[in-house]
Design a protein around this motif. Structure first.
Motif, short mmCIF file in Angstrom:
data_model
loop_
_atom_site.label_atom_id
_atom_site.label_comp_id
_atom_site.label_asym_id
_atom_site.label_seq_id
_atom_site.Cartn_x
_atom_site.Cartn_y
_atom_site.Cartn_z
N ALA A 29 0.84 -1.20 0.00
CA ALA A 29 0.00 0.00 0.00
C ALA A 29 0.87 1.25 0.00
CB ALA A 29 -0.94 0.00 1.20
N GLN A 30 1.95 1.25 0.79
CA GLN A 30 2.86 2.40 0.83
C GLN A 30 3.57 2.55 -0.52
OE1 GLN A 30 3.39 4.87 3.05
NE2 GLN A 30 4.78 5.74 1.53
N HIS A 31 3.94 1.44 -1.12
CA HIS A 31 4.59 1.46 -2.44
C HIS A 31 3.66 2.10 -3.47
CE1 HIS A 31 6.19 -0.13 -6.24
NE2 HIS A 31 7.35 -0.19 -5.60
N GLU A 35 4.23 5.57 -5.60
CA GLU A 35 4.17 5.61 -7.07
C GLU A 35 3.18 6.67 -7.54
OE1 GLU A 35 3.12 1.56 -8.05
OE2 GLU A 35 5.16 1.16 -8.77
N LEU A 36 2.01 6.70 -6.92
CA LEU A 36 0.99 7.68 -7.31
C LEU A 36 1.47 9.10 -7.05
CD1 LEU A 36 -2.16 5.78 -6.05
CD2 LEU A 36 -1.68 6.41 -8.43
N TYR A 37 2.14 9.31 -5.92
CA TYR A 37 2.67 10.63 -5.61
C TYR A 37 3.68 11.06 -6.69
CZ TYR A 37 5.00 14.48 -3.31
OH TYR A 37 5.53 15.71 -3.03
N GLU A 89 -7.38 11.47 -6.64
CA GLU A 89 -8.33 10.60 -5.94
C GLU A 89 -7.68 9.25 -5.60
OE1 GLU A 89 -11.49 9.13 -3.95
OE2 GLU A 89 -11.18 11.20 -4.58
N GLU A 90 -6.95 8.68 -6.53
CA GLU A 90 -6.25 7.41 -6.26
C GLU A 90 -5.22 7.57 -5.15
OE1 GLU A 90 -4.63 5.71 -9.85
OE2 GLU A 90 -6.56 5.76 -10.86
N LEU A 91 -4.52 8.71 -5.14
CA LEU A 91 -3.54 8.97 -4.09
C LEU A 91 -4.22 9.10 -2.73
CD1 LEU A 91 -0.66 9.51 -3.15
CD2 LEU A 91 -0.98 11.92 -3.80
N ARG A 92 -5.35 9.78 -2.67
CA ARG A 92 -6.10 9.88 -1.39
C ARG A 92 -6.50 8.50 -0.90
NH1 ARG A 92 -8.41 14.85 -3.50
NH2 ARG A 92 -10.02 13.63 -4.51
N ALA A 96 -5.04 6.68 2.45
CA ALA A 96 -6.00 6.27 3.48
C ALA A 96 -5.80 4.79 3.83
CB ALA A 96 -7.43 6.51 2.99
N ALA A 97 -5.48 3.97 2.84
CA ALA A 97 -5.22 2.54 3.10
C ALA A 97 -4.00 2.37 4.00
CB ALA A 97 -5.03 1.79 1.78
N VAL A 98 -2.99 3.20 3.80
CA VAL A 98 -1.79 3.13 4.65
C VAL A 98 -2.13 3.62 6.06
CG1 VAL A 98 0.52 4.09 5.04
CG2 VAL A 98 -0.16 3.36 2.74
N GLN A 99 -2.78 4.76 6.15
CA GLN A 99 -3.04 5.38 7.45
C GLN A 99 -4.01 4.59 8.32
OE1 GLN A 99 -1.34 7.97 8.68
NE2 GLN A 99 -0.15 7.80 6.82
N THR A 100 -4.91 3.84 7.71
CA THR A 100 -5.92 3.11 8.49
C THR A 100 -5.63 1.62 8.58
OG1 THR A 100 -7.34 2.80 6.54
CG2 THR A 100 -7.71 4.80 7.87
#
Length: 142
Positions: A29-31, A35-37, A89-92, A96-100
Motif C-alpha cells: 500500500a505504501q509502495h 508511485e501515485l505521488y 483521488e487514487e492517491l487519497r 487512506a489505506a496506509v493510514q488506516t
C-alpha cells in the motif's frame, strides 16, 4: 482463571514484537502511494501553473522587496485536468489505506505510541518493498 505472566515473561514477549516488521500488504500500500505521488508530481511539473486561464501578474519591487511575477497561463487541457483529478483521488485512497491499516492498532496494542509510533510510521516510507526505488537501485539503474 490463569495466573498473570511473570514480569520476565511479559518483557520477553514485548521484545519479540518488532513494529518495523511491516506486513507485506502495508508495504504494498505504501509502495502504491509513493508511485501515485511520483506520477502526480510529474504531471504537475509539466502543467501550466494555473488550472484555469489566467493573465498572470508583473514582478513588483517595492521599497527593496521583490515579489515574483507570473506569466500568463493558458490553463489546463481537459484531458490533463481529468488525469490530475483521477491521480489525486487514487492517491487519497492509497494514503487512506496506509493510514488506516490494522498494523498501527497492533503497534499500539504492543505499547508503541506517541513519538515512537510516529517514528515507525516514518520508517515505513523507506522500508524495503515500500518505495518504488531504493538507494541501491539508483546505482544499478545509472
Amino acid at each position: 482463571m490463569s495466573p498473570a505472566p511473570a514480569p520476565e515473561q511479559a518483557s520477553a514477549e514485548e521484545e519479540k514484537f518488532n513494529p518495523r516488521d511491516f506486513p507485506q500488504k502495508l508495504r504494498d500500500a505504501q509502495h502504491r502511494a509513493a508511485e501515485l505521488y511520483a506520477e502526480l508530481h510529474a504531471l504537475q511539473a509539466r502543467l501550466p501553473w494555473s488550472r484555469e486561464p489566467h493573465d498572470g501578474w508583473p514582478e513588483v519591487t517595492d521599497r527593496g522587496r521583490e515579489q515574483a511575477g507570473r506569466e500568463a497561463s493558458p490553463g489546463w487541457d481537459p484531458a490533463d485536468a481529468e488525469a490530475y483529478d483521477k491521480l489525486w483521488e487514487e492517491l487519497r485512497e492509497a494514503t487512506a489505506a496506509v493510514q488506516t491499516h490494522g498494523w498501527w492498532k497492533t503497534c499500539r496494542d504492543h505499547g508503541v505510541q506517541g513519538a515512537d509510533l510516529v517514528a515507525v510510521r516514518q520508517a515505513l516510507k523507506t522500508a524495503n518493498g515500500a518505495v518504488p526505488l531504493a538507494r541501491d537501485d539508483v546505482g544499478t539503474a545509472a
